[in-house]
Design an enzyme around this catalytic site. Structure first.
Site, PDB file in Angstrom:
ATOM      1  N   TYR A 141       0.876  -1.188   0.000  1.00 52.32           N
ATOM      2  CA  TYR A 141       0.000   0.000   0.000  1.00 52.32           C
ATOM      3  C   TYR A 141       0.906   1.229   0.000  1.00 52.32           C
ATOM      4  CZ  TYR A 141      -3.796  -3.168   1.416  1.00 52.32           C
ATOM      5  OH  TYR A 141      -4.721  -4.193   1.482  1.00 52.32           O
ATOM      6  N   PHE A 196     -13.317  -4.924   1.818  1.00 51.51           N
ATOM      7  CA  PHE A 196     -14.442  -4.153   1.258  1.00 51.51           C
ATOM      8  C   PHE A 196     -15.712  -4.349   2.108  1.00 51.51           C
ATOM      9  CE2 PHE A 196     -12.645  -4.344  -3.389  1.00 51.51           C
ATOM     10  CZ  PHE A 196     -11.648  -3.466  -3.027  1.00 51.51           C
ATOM     11  N   LEU A 232     -17.420  -2.249   3.539  1.00 54.52           N
ATOM     12  CA  LEU A 232     -18.364  -1.154   3.253  1.00 54.52           C
ATOM     13  C   LEU A 232     -18.601  -1.023   1.751  1.00 54.52           C
ATOM     14  CD1 LEU A 232     -16.799   1.542   5.640  1.00 54.52           C
ATOM     15  CD2 LEU A 232     -18.423  -0.282   6.167  1.00 54.52           C
ATOM     16  N   GLY A 233     -18.088  -1.976   0.995  1.00 53.63           N
ATOM     17  CA  GLY A 233     -18.261  -1.911  -0.460  1.00 53.63           C
ATOM     18  C   GLY A 233     -17.003  -1.464  -1.180  1.00 53.63           C
TER      19      GLY A 233
HETATM   20  N1  LIG Z   1      -6.730  -8.761   0.819  1.00 54.41           N
HETATM   21  C1  LIG Z   1      -7.029  -7.934  -0.139  1.00 54.41           C
HETATM   22  O1  LIG Z   1      -6.833  -8.220  -1.322  1.00 54.41           O
HETATM   23  C2  LIG Z   1      -7.628  -6.587   0.214  1.00 54.41           C
HETATM   24  C3  LIG Z   1      -8.224  -5.829  -0.805  1.00 54.41           C
HETATM   25  C4  LIG Z   1      -8.786  -4.609  -0.452  1.00 54.41           C
HETATM   26  C5  LIG Z   1      -8.728  -4.158   0.856  1.00 54.41           C
HETATM   27  N2  LIG Z   1      -8.108  -4.904   1.826  1.00 54.41           N
HETATM   28  C6  LIG Z   1      -8.082  -4.462   3.241  1.00 54.41           C
HETATM   29  O2  LIG Z   1      -9.415  -4.258   3.653  1.00 54.41           O
HETATM   30  C7  LIG Z   1      -9.567  -2.969   4.260  1.00 54.41           C
HETATM   31  C8  LIG Z   1     -10.969  -2.458   4.058  1.00 54.41           C
HETATM   32  O3  LIG Z   1     -11.247  -2.298   2.689  1.00 54.41           O
HETATM   33  P1  LIG Z   1     -11.338  -0.885   1.991  1.00 54.41           P
HETATM   34  O4  LIG Z   1     -10.762   0.178   2.854  1.00 54.41           O
HETATM   35  O5  LIG Z   1     -10.760  -1.030   0.633  1.00 54.41           O
HETATM   36  O6  LIG Z   1     -12.880  -0.702   1.758  1.00 54.41           O
HETATM   37  P2  LIG Z   1     -14.117  -0.414   2.743  1.00 54.41           P
HETATM   38  O7  LIG Z   1     -13.662  -0.453   4.167  1.00 54.41           O
HETATM   39  O8  LIG Z   1     -15.214  -1.292   2.323  1.00 54.41           O
HETATM   40  O9  LIG Z   1     -14.549   1.051   2.321  1.00 54.41           O
HETATM   41  C9  LIG Z   1     -13.674   2.126   2.306  1.00 54.41           C
HETATM   42  C10 LIG Z   1     -14.392   3.289   1.651  1.00 54.41           C
HETATM   43  O10 LIG Z   1     -15.505   3.678   2.464  1.00 54.41           O
HETATM   44  C11 LIG Z   1     -15.364   5.061   2.846  1.00 54.41           C
HETATM   45  N3  LIG Z   1     -15.827   5.131   4.239  1.00 54.41           N
HETATM   46  C12 LIG Z   1     -15.294   4.538   5.327  1.00 54.41           C
HETATM   47  N4  LIG Z   1     -16.022   4.783   6.436  1.00 54.41           N
HETATM   48  C13 LIG Z   1     -17.062   5.559   6.023  1.00 54.41           C
HETATM   49  C14 LIG Z   1     -18.164   6.155   6.696  1.00 54.41           C
HETATM   50  N5  LIG Z   1     -18.352   5.972   8.010  1.00 54.41           N
HETATM   51  N6  LIG Z   1     -19.030   6.911   5.964  1.00 54.41           N
HETATM   52  C15 LIG Z   1     -18.859   7.087   4.631  1.00 54.41           C
HETATM   53  N7  LIG Z   1     -17.831   6.541   3.935  1.00 54.41           N
HETATM   54  C16 LIG Z   1     -16.940   5.785   4.632  1.00 54.41           C
HETATM   55  C17 LIG Z   1     -13.898   5.386   2.693  1.00 54.41           C
HETATM   56  O11 LIG Z   1     -13.724   6.752   2.373  1.00 54.41           O
HETATM   57  P3  LIG Z   1     -13.112   7.808   3.447  1.00 54.41           P
HETATM   58  O12 LIG Z   1     -11.642   7.607   3.447  1.00 54.41           O
HETATM   59  O13 LIG Z   1     -13.551   9.119   2.886  1.00 54.41           O
HETATM   60  O14 LIG Z   1     -13.750   7.526   4.756  1.00 54.41           O
HETATM   61  C18 LIG Z   1     -13.515   4.512   1.500  1.00 54.41           C
HETATM   62  O15 LIG Z   1     -13.882   5.141   0.286  1.00 54.41           O
HETATM   63  C19 LIG Z   1      -8.483  -2.142   3.591  1.00 54.41           C
HETATM   64  O16 LIG Z   1      -8.181  -0.982   4.313  1.00 54.41           O
HETATM   65  C20 LIG Z   1      -7.363  -3.144   3.478  1.00 54.41           C
HETATM   66  O17 LIG Z   1      -6.625  -3.161   4.698  1.00 54.41           O
HETATM   67  C21 LIG Z   1      -7.580  -6.126   1.513  1.00 54.41           C
END
Ligand SMILES: NC(=O)c1ccc[n+]([C@@H]2O[C@H](COP(=O)([O-])OP(=O)(O)OC[C@H]3O[C@@H](n4cnc5c(N)ncnc54)[C@H](OP(=O)(O)O)[C@@H]3O)[C@@H](O)[C@H]2O)c1
Length: 297
Positions: free
Chosen positions: A65, A215, A217-218
């Site tokens: 990252y 994901f 939260l999508g």
């Molecule tokens: N193993 C893998 O291949 C893989 C792949 C993807 C991700 N991951 C891990 O999974 C974690 C979670 O996934 P992710 O961060 O990609 O997606 P997520 O948690 O589903 O969603 C993140 C998105 O939601 C927004 N968000 C978060 N809290 C919010 C709230 N309370 N209200 C409105 N919007 C909100 C964030 O924007 P803001 O920054 O504006 O809040 C960002 O755009 C990652 O951080 C990573 O560590 C692993």
């Protein structure tokens, strides 16, 4: 400060200190496209510090990252680490100069990645390392994980890694992995509208193995649904809080790692663990995936 329930606790198999079920995913702290520095360095540090001050003790990251960016931010914000902080990292990719994601499963690449994570996080040993078997960009795809996992198990035997997990894997690959090393967690794409892993979650729960949906939260396009919005209105919560509360209710082995670059969003996410969903509400929320044809039991 520590007033959130954080979804209760879970203990990874083979470990003795539990983590709160609401953790934090650090991927959103890097720049656009998970590449380069954050848009606001101090805000990124503030998110990490507030999460840990609120009781979060499970952070998901990777040295790819940024690359290196989120690990260096974690170190700057939180080192020396509190005793019970579990930082989970992942290996299996390297970034091109253009931000591209390339596979990195050779002995040299995996060994280098372990040392990069140790250096950038400021650790002597990595608590949990996920092998991210991203063989296909569209999701888990069959194929043997024996070669890279055996390399990781060797690094574990050298004392550089304490526990091993798997990411972007199929049930068959998890079974193959368990013949090579104990697997403490699985990290796949799963959320209230994307439920391909329903059966897998239940089988991992029966083995006390953590399921850590990415994901939650999508992802880059946060979840939107009229059902989610209706329930949220009734509970005086936000739709994304309801989506997280649903995951916590779905199975006791589910750990949350929502990603955010905003302290305000972090606080909302931490408060999701305080929501209680009735059986009736849970059935209503099942309608989201049913409408998308995504519930598989
Ligand atoms: N193993 C893998 O291949 C893989 C792949 C993807 C991700 N991951 C891990 O999974 C974690 C979670 O996934 P992710 O961060 O990609 O997606 P997520 O948690 O589903 O969603 C993140 C998105 O939601 C927004 N968000 C978060 N809290 C919010 C709230 N309370 N209200 C409105 N919007 C909100 C964030 O924007 P803001 O920054 O504006 O809040 C960002 O755009 C990652 O951080 C990573 O560590 C692993």
């Amino acid at each position: 400060m520590n007033t959130f329930k954080l979804g209760g606790q879970f203990t990874f198999p083979g470990t003795s200190s539990p983590v709160q079920r609401i953790g934090y995913g650090a991927m959103q702290l890097a720049g656009p496209g998970v590449f380069g520095p954050p848009k606001d360095h101090d805000a990124a540090l503030a998110v990490l510090r507030e999460a840990v001050a609120a009781g979060v003790n499970h952070i998901d990251t990777s040295d790819f990252y940024g690359p290196h960016v989120t690990n260096q931010l974690i170190r700057e914000a939180l080192h020396p680490y509190i005793d019970d902080l579990v930082i989970v990292t992942k290996l299996g990719a390297r970034r091109g100069k253009d931000g591209s994601w390339n596979k990195a499963f050779s002995r040299e690449e995996l060994t280098q990645a372990v040392h990069d994570n140790l250096r950038n996080l400021g650790l002597d040993v990595l608590e949990i390392v996920n092998l991210r078997a991203m063989f296909d960009v569209h999701g888990p795809a069959e194929g043997s994980i024996e070669a890279p996992l055996t390399i990781l198990a060797g690094l574990q035997q050298q004392g550089l890694i304490r526990h091993i997990g798997l990411s972007n894997v199929t049930p068959k690959q998890i079974e193959e992995g368990q013949r090579i090393a104990p697997i403490v967690c699985v990290q796949n794409l799963y959320n209230i509208s994307h439920r391909n892993d329903d059966g897998l979650i239940d089988s991992l729960a029966a083995q006390d193995i953590a399921y850590v949906p990415f994901f939650p939260l999508g992802g880059f396009t946060p979840l939107q649904s009229s059902i989610l919005s209706d329930v949220a209105d009734r509970l005086r919560a936000t739709p994304l809080q309801v989506a997280q509360a649903w995951l916590l209710h779905r199975s006791p082995n589910i750990l949350l790692i929502p990603g955010t670059s905003s302290v305000a969003h972090l606080r909302e996410n931490l408060a999701a663990g305080d929501l209680t969903l009735s059986t009736q509400t849970l059935a209503e929320l099942d309608g989201i995936a049913a409408a998308a044809g995504a519930v598989k039991h």
